[in-house]
Design an enzyme around this catalytic site. Sequence first.
Site, PDB file in Angstrom:
ATOM      1  N   CYS A 180      30.445  -6.721 -35.510  1.00 29.78           N
ATOM      2  CA  CYS A 180      29.410  -7.868 -35.787  1.00 29.78           C
ATOM      3  C   CYS A 180      29.060  -8.278 -36.846  1.00 29.78           C
ATOM      4  O   CYS A 180      28.499  -7.790 -37.801  1.00 29.78           O
ATOM      5  CB  CYS A 180      28.045  -7.659 -34.747  1.00 29.78           C
ATOM      6  SG  CYS A 180      26.807  -8.768 -35.397  1.00 29.78           S
ATOM      7  N   CYS A 239      25.779  -8.803 -38.401  1.00 29.96           N
ATOM      8  CA  CYS A 239      24.994  -7.567 -38.478  1.00 29.96           C
ATOM      9  C   CYS A 239      25.459  -6.885 -39.774  1.00 29.96           C
ATOM     10  O   CYS A 239      24.506  -6.362 -40.560  1.00 29.96           O
ATOM     11  CB  CYS A 239      25.539  -6.681 -37.299  1.00 29.96           C
ATOM     12  SG  CYS A 239      24.959  -7.170 -35.633  1.00 29.96           S
TER      13      CYS A 239
END
Length: 123
Positions: free
Chosen positions: A30, A33
């Site tokens: 991600c 993230c």
Amino acid sequence: MATVELTTENFDKVTGGDGIVLVDFWASWCGPCLRFAPVYDKQSEKHEDVVFGKVDTEAQVELAARYDIRSIPTLMALRDGVIVFSQPGALPESAVESLISQVRALDMDDVRKQLAEHASHEH
């Protein structure tokens, strides 16, 4: 203070105690993230009285399901074992700072009272 890796084995122990715990639900694939991680780490060094936990949603599928994490990163805040904030999206550093201040300022007796009232209306 460094971040703490949270798993199904230690999650309840770490998040169930007194004080403030932030939890970052993330995954290695991600992009947002990975961009949020240094912000989170930097905050963990500024606020040594706050526990900064991380849940790898790929490795801890059960935890992600338990908290209905559908979008990552999701940042959750607990105080004295009560979830007081949970929101998806990578927050800028100023927003994390603000969140910590707001969680610190909560009147937990009032929060528990509101939770009890909410629970009694659901039945």
